[in-house]
Design a protein around this motif. Structure first.
Motif, PDB file in Angstrom:
ATOM      1  N   ASP A   1      67.957  -3.265  79.299  1.00 12.64           N
ATOM      2  CA  ASP A   1      69.009  -3.688  78.363  1.00 12.64           C
ATOM      3  C   ASP A   1      69.612  -4.992  78.869  1.00 12.64           C
ATOM      4  N   SER A   2      69.810  -5.953  77.977  1.00 15.31           N
ATOM      5  CA  SER A   2      70.394  -7.235  78.410  1.00 15.31           C
ATOM      6  C   SER A   2      71.797  -7.467  77.868  1.00 15.31           C
ATOM      7  N   ASN A   3      72.204  -6.717  76.843  1.00 10.27           N
ATOM      8  CA  ASN A   3      73.496  -7.023  76.220  1.00 10.27           C
ATOM      9  C   ASN A   3      74.483  -5.857  76.262  1.00 10.27           C
TER      10      ASN A   3
ATOM     11  N   ASP B   1      74.399  -2.641  75.435  1.00 12.79           N
ATOM     12  CA  ASP B   1      74.575  -1.624  74.387  1.00 12.79           C
ATOM     13  C   ASP B   1      73.788  -0.351  74.694  1.00 12.79           C
TER      14      ASP B   1
ATOM     15  N   ILE C   1      70.641  -0.032  75.007  1.00 11.34           N
ATOM     16  CA  ILE C   1      69.299  -0.053  74.410  1.00 11.34           C
ATOM     17  C   ILE C   1      68.509  -1.224  74.993  1.00 11.34           C
ATOM     18  N   GLY C   2      67.342  -0.933  75.523  1.00 11.07           N
ATOM     19  CA  GLY C   2      66.486  -1.992  76.035  1.00 11.07           C
ATOM     20  C   GLY C   2      66.141  -2.979  74.935  1.00 11.07           C
ATOM     21  N   ASP C   3      65.874  -4.224  75.316  1.00  9.30           N
ATOM     22  CA  ASP C   3      65.658  -5.263  74.307  1.00  9.30           C
ATOM     23  C   ASP C   3      64.696  -6.339  74.829  1.00  9.30           C
TER      24      ASP C   3
ATOM     25  N   ALA D   1      68.161  -4.147  67.079  1.00  6.92           N
ATOM     26  CA  ALA D   1      68.479  -3.501  68.362  1.00  6.92           C
ATOM     27  C   ALA D   1      67.736  -4.172  69.512  1.00  6.92           C
TER      28      ALA D   1
HETATM   29 CA   LIG Z   1      70.392  -4.039  74.329  1.00  2.00          CA
END
Ligand SMILES: [Ca+2]
Length: 570
Positions: free
Chosen positions: A90-92, A94, A96-98, A143
């Protein structure tokens, strides 16, 4: 059919291709204790201490690998890595990986020895089947990021000499797809024929799914607005597209062009054998074969692209190769990949032997895709019965049998199963990657992860395993470094060596430059066996532990659940 599997058991897997049922089945079988059953005596103990190749390839190996990975045959020599983007990084914040998170881990993957990625579905999806229910074929799910993020990923991968394949889900869409929303309204709309409709929950021209979809219930769902039933091989939220409608067939070919133009290096094609149905069969019928050939013709107009099939049949992917150059470049070998745990649990090699014999009959040009796990089955940790030595033996076979290995994310750290199953039981093998020992998010996220971590997240973190020379990660680094730049593992000839003890898998891999004998002991006790195979060479152990005597008769000795690669030449 692997002889080691009960015929009825396998038939039940085949009948519905019940991924969830197969999952439960394998849970039961793979956790069975290893059997004894050999009369042979291992004699004196094998030499102490396994031989571990260096964890990094030499500059010469890298140069050779670089040459092998250039040009149209690159995929034969690559190591692939299946990324569950949602669970990788996850980078942001939330949970959830992205895609941006994945970009930040490309150097880790490059350092591991990964040459190509297969991304699980990243297109917009209501997530009724973990993204295998697509609502828009030409966009990125918000997402995971934006199309610009995806283009940046392609660029960052390319800058590192890495390739990117994406999942292409052709058989069905989401019921939230605008095509289905239109099709379901009435019998006369412009998309009325884009899906498979019937006045009754069956159709004479469709010889499957009448009694059950892959996921267990009826394959026909009533649409009240249209007063008709639609056909779905998987969840009710995944209506099957009607490929007998020319506009559908054209649209999906255009979709493949869209992504190839975008710069992807190819596709992993989900349940691609199911596109067309007939009254007598729904698996790789002639119309489906022709359609796959149309896809291949498009792919071949772009340089150095490759496509890999997810076969419907679990034990023989041969039909997906066609003549060797007109259908898929690669197809998954589930005969080994989904059933190896049974071979180890029973101490009987025949499942593996049959898989190798099947692969040896592939048409010229075909390349098996070798796995020990995926998003559809148990974590390899469970298939190995939680035994790290069985796990290493299975990974060694994956990396040394003829074919191209696909590592499922987290396999290199022996990621453990999770317990939460918001979609279905397969979520246990889809938990977030663990990067750091400490912290609630283990380096995956600063928030609450979308799915709880699997067991022992600190112990299986990259940070913890990186620091431990005996960890699974250190083993994977050595194993991948060992084979790097050696084309014998990708394309060399493969010859099974019929050791008289069925607990031992042994085979020779050879090309003009070099020759090796690989041996794995499936049993949880030391074993020794012989085979009437004339071999010459030093028999020096270059990986693992054991001993090999060559001559008119080959004699192999291995420790309990041991494995070894013996060098024969040069
Ligand atoms: Ca994310």
């Amino acid at each position: 059919m692997p002889r080691g599997i009960e015929a009825g058991t396998l038939a039940s897997v085949h009948r519905t291709y019940a991924r969830t049922a197969a999952f439960a089945l394998l849970t039961a079988l793979a956790s069975a204790p290893a059997c004894g059953g050999s009369d042979s005596d291992a004699g004196e103990a094998a030499p102490a201490g396994p031989v571990r190749p260096p964890p990094r390839p030499t500059a010469e190996q890298e140069a050779r690998a670089s040459a092998l990975l250039t040009g149209p045959d690159w995929y034969r020599h690559a190591v692939f890595y299946e990324v569950n983007v949602r669970s990788f990084q996850d980078s942001n914040g939330d949970g959830i990986g992205d895609l941006n998170g994945l970009v930040s881990r490309l150097d880790y993957l490059k350092g591991l020895g990964v040459d190509a990625l297969w991304l699980m579905p990243i297109m917009p999806s209501p997530f009724a089947d973990s993204g295998y229910d697509v609502a828009d074929y030409r966009a990125i799910d918000p997402a995971y990021g934006t199309m610009a993020d995806f283009e940046r990923l392609l660029g960052e991968a390319k800058a590192r000499g890495m390739r990117v394949l994406i999942d292409l889900v052709l058989n069905h869409t989401s019921d939230a797809h605008p095509w289905f929303q239109e099709s379901r309204k009435d019998k006369t709309n412009p998309k009325a024929n884009w899906y498979v409709w019937s006045d009754t929950p069956s159709r004479a021209d469709i010889g499957c799914g009448t009694n059950g979809s892959t996921f267990g219930d009826s394959a026909w769902e009533l649409e009240p607005a249209r007063e008709q039933y639609y056909f779905h091989r998987f969840y009710p939220g995944q209506p099957d597209l009607n490929y007998r409608e020319p506009a559908v067939a054209k649209e999906m070919l255009d979709t493949t062009r869209f992504w190839l133009d975008k710069g992807v290096d190819g596709f992993r094609c989900d349940v691609v054998g199911l596109l067309y149905e007939t009254a007598t069969s729904c698996s790789l019928v002639p119309e489906t074969v022709d359609y796959i050939k149309s896809i291949r013709q498009i792919v071949d107009t772009y340089p150095d692209r490759a496509i890999v099939a997810e076969p419907v049949e679990l034990t023989n992917s041969t039909p997906y190769f066609g003549g060797g150059k007109d259908m898929f470049h690669m197809a998954f070998d589930f005969a080994y990949g989904y059933f190896w745990g049974i071979a180890f649990a029973s101490g009987d090699r025949r499942i593996i032997e049959d898989a190798m014999n099947t692969a040896s009959a592939f048409p010229e040009g075909a390349q098996g895709a070798l796995v020990i796990g995926s998003h559809d089955v148990l974590r390899a940790w469970q298939s190995a019965g939680t035994d790290p030595e069985r796990y290493r033996g299975a990974a060694l076979l994956q990396m040394t049998m003829r074919g191209t290995p696909f590592i499922y994310y987290g396999e290199e750290v022996a990621l453990r199963p999770g317990a939460a199953t918001p979609i279905d039981v397969r979520d246990t093998a889809r938990t977030p990657m663990t990067w750091t020992r400490d912290g609630a998010g283990h380096g995956f996220t600063t928030a609450t992860p979308w799915l709880p971590f699997g067991e022992a997240p600190a112990e299986t973190s990259v940070e913890a395993e990186d620091a431990d020379p005996d960890s699974m990660l250190s083993f994977y680094r050595s194993l991948l470094a060992f084979r790097r730049g050696h084309p014998v593992w990708a394309t060399g000839a493969s010859r099974f060596v019929p050791i008289d003890d069925r607990g031992i898998v042994a085979f020779v891999r050879e090309d003009d430059e070099e020759s090796y004998l690989v041996a794995v002991n499936l049993a949880s006790e030391p074993r020794e066996g012989t085979a009437p195979s004339a071999l010459t060479g030093s028999g020096r152990v270059v990986l693992g532990a054991g001993s090999l005597a060559v001559g008119e008769v080959v004699t192999v000795k291995l420790p309990a659940n041991g494995y070894a690669v013996f060098q024969l030449r040069p």
